[in-house]
Design an enzyme around this catalytic site. Structure first.
Site, PDB file in Angstrom:
ATOM      1  N   ARG A  25      34.113  80.632  78.156  1.00 56.49           N
ATOM      2  CA  ARG A  25      35.362  81.312  77.774  1.00 56.49           C
ATOM      3  C   ARG A  25      35.180  82.100  76.478  1.00 56.49           C
ATOM      4  NH1 ARG A  25      39.360  79.718  74.217  1.00 56.49           N
ATOM      5  NH2 ARG A  25      41.468  80.479  74.663  1.00 56.49           N
ATOM      6  N   ILE A 131      24.217  66.698  76.655  1.00 56.27           N
ATOM      7  CA  ILE A 131      24.774  65.445  76.121  1.00 56.27           C
ATOM      8  C   ILE A 131      23.711  64.700  75.313  1.00 56.27           C
ATOM      9  CG2 ILE A 131      26.491  65.217  77.964  1.00 56.27           C
ATOM     10  CD1 ILE A 131      24.692  62.843  79.003  1.00 56.27           C
ATOM     11  N   ASP A 132      22.426  64.998  75.557  1.00 56.17           N
ATOM     12  CA  ASP A 132      21.352  64.259  74.878  1.00 56.17           C
ATOM     13  C   ASP A 132      21.185  64.636  73.411  1.00 56.17           C
ATOM     14  OD1 ASP A 132      20.851  63.124  77.301  1.00 56.17           O
ATOM     15  OD2 ASP A 132      18.974  64.178  77.673  1.00 56.17           O
ATOM     16  N   ARG A 159      32.567  44.956  75.892  1.00 58.77           N
ATOM     17  CA  ARG A 159      32.636  43.936  74.824  1.00 58.77           C
ATOM     18  C   ARG A 159      33.725  42.902  75.142  1.00 58.77           C
ATOM     19  NH1 ARG A 159      29.370  42.141  70.794  1.00 58.77           N
ATOM     20  NH2 ARG A 159      29.154  44.139  69.751  1.00 58.77           N
ATOM     21  N   ARG A 251      23.962  40.142  81.599  1.00 57.06           N
ATOM     22  CA  ARG A 251      24.485  41.138  82.548  1.00 57.06           C
ATOM     23  C   ARG A 251      24.031  42.532  82.111  1.00 57.06           C
ATOM     24  NH1 ARG A 251      25.273  37.134  84.878  1.00 57.06           N
ATOM     25  NH2 ARG A 251      27.153  36.393  85.941  1.00 57.06           N
TER      26      ARG A 251
HETATM   27  O1  F6P Z   1      19.707  66.135  80.127  1.00 53.02           O
HETATM   28  C1  F6P Z   1      20.861  65.392  80.253  1.00 53.02           C
HETATM   29  C2  F6P Z   1      20.664  64.237  81.189  1.00 53.02           C
HETATM   30  O2  F6P Z   1      21.928  63.695  81.450  1.00 53.02           O
HETATM   31  C3  F6P Z   1      19.684  63.159  80.724  1.00 53.02           C
HETATM   32  O3  F6P Z   1      20.240  62.287  79.786  1.00 53.02           O
HETATM   33  C4  F6P Z   1      19.367  62.493  82.026  1.00 53.02           C
HETATM   34  O4  F6P Z   1      18.163  61.808  81.954  1.00 53.02           O
HETATM   35  C5  F6P Z   1      19.298  63.647  82.969  1.00 53.02           C
HETATM   36  O5  F6P Z   1      20.128  64.648  82.440  1.00 53.02           O
HETATM   37  C6  F6P Z   1      19.730  63.347  84.381  1.00 53.02           C
HETATM   38  O6  F6P Z   1      19.564  64.489  85.135  1.00 53.02           O
HETATM   39  P1  F6P Z   1      20.074  64.672  86.620  1.00 53.02           P
HETATM   40  O7  F6P Z   1      21.571  64.800  86.567  1.00 53.02           O
HETATM   41  O8  F6P Z   1      19.417  65.914  87.082  1.00 53.02           O
HETATM   42  O9  F6P Z   1      19.673  63.443  87.346  1.00 53.02           O
END
Ligand code: F6P
Length: 327
Positions: A25, A131-132, A159, A251
């Site tokens: 956007r 997100i990484d 938790r 778990r």
């Molecule tokens: O690069 C972001 C990510 O979410 C990683 O954390 C994860 O390992 C990967 O993509 C998973 O990729 P896909 O959705 O192609 O399985």
């Protein structure tokens, strides 16, 4: 100054991240405000190679700032890794009269952008999302903040149940090569420990930390594990430690792709709006070949190759704080 760029394309590439739509956007509305024509590329580099383009207008991005995913789709492309694929992409851009390309991507996309820019004379600017949070040259990538908030909400819920049953939980968050989500969420969730790929000591530290928690009669233990930290993930880890920690029921939970979706946070929408705007402004000045990001509250311009291959350091102070606060 006369603007040489008249028609640009915008695309999203790699794994989706919340805030991509806000970035699209921003690119579009900034470009329109400066009388540029804007086209979208559908499906990332795959769409670029196949010439899957369409013209956008102001309404194309109405009501999307708050939505996760990407309205123009994305992909991880093997074809763009080949020179043949990149040549086809350049042909499609020139055939459509496109003068510049904004790529909203992560480090894989920027490696591709580096090759493309080295081979063909077309301005390309990157906007970092994943997100990484593992793009070098910026403090935060678009999507990281939202993913952390999503993971944190889930860990808080875990938790509650862990505490009710006196259980030890291994919670796996995303991050194939990077532990930024695990680190940030581990700290914010008050986790007893984290496991991340960047900290080789973390597995040996873990058992000591769990023993300590047991001796202190902790009613629950949460360990946040980055996807890439342990071979086999949390299941393998739980199986390995089962015999040593009989006093706790163990778990596991794998949060997975839930972290990639959802409405982007205020932080991610703001960052996306800023970076999309800046990418277009830079392109209008004839700039090319870098990723625009923010570091220490200032705009930063990192060459594609450096952004793709540089290793962003984790915050060691956070690692130590987690250890101190959980003891
Ligand atoms: O690069 C972001 C990510 O979410 C990683 O954390 C994860 O390992 C990967 O993509 C998973 O990729 P896909 O959705 O192609 O399985």
């Amino acid at each position: 100054m006369k603007n040489l760029i008249k028609k640009i394309a915008v695309m999203t590439s790699g794994g989706d991240a919340p805030g991509m739509n806000a970035a699209i956007r921003s690119v579009l509305r900034t470009a329109l405000a400066h009388d540029l024509e804007v086209w979208s590329v559908h499906g990332g580099f795959e769409g670029l190679i196949d010439g899957n383009f369409s013209e956008m207008d102001s309404f194309s991005v109405s009501n999307i700032i708050q939505r996760g995913g990407t309205i123009i789709k994305t992909s991880r492309s093997e074809r763009f890794k080949t020179q043949e694929g990149r040549k086809a992409a350049y042909y499609q851009l020139t055939k459509s009269g496109i003068d510049g390309l904004v790529i909203i991507g992560g480090n894989g996309s920027f490696a591709g952008a580096h090759a493309f820019c080295s081979e063909f004379p077309i301005p390309v600017i990157g906007v970092p999302k994943t997100i990484d949070n593992d793009v070098y040259g910026c403090d935060y990538t678009i999507g990281f903040d939202t993913a952390c908030n999503t993971a944190l909400e889930a860990i808080d819920k875990i938790r509650d149940t862990a505490d009710a049953h006196n259980r030890l939980f291994f919670v796996e968050v995303m991050g194939r090569d990077a532990g930024h989500i695990a680190l940030q969420c581990g700290l914010a969730a008050g986790a007893e420990a984290i496991l991340i790929p960047e900290d080789k000591n973390s597995i040996s530290d873990l058992t000591a930390c769990l023993e300590k928690g047991w001796k202190r009669n902790k009613s629950s233990l949460i360990v946040v594990v980055a996807e890439g930290a342990v071979k086999g993930g949390v299941m393998a880890l739980a199986a390995e430690l089962e015999d040593r920690f009989k006093h706790y029921e163990i778990r596991t939970a794998v949060l997975g792709h839930i972290q990639r979706g959802g409405n982007p946070s205020c932080f991610d929408r703001t960052l996306a709006s800023l970076l999309g705007n800046e990418a277009v402004k830079e392109m209008m000045q004839g700039k090319t070949g870098f990723v625009v990001g923010v570091s220490n509250n200032r705009l930063m311009y990192t060459p594609f190759l450096k952004a793709a291959t540089g290793r962003k350091k984790i915050n060691k102070r956070f690692v130590n704080i987690i250890k101190e606060l959980s003891s």
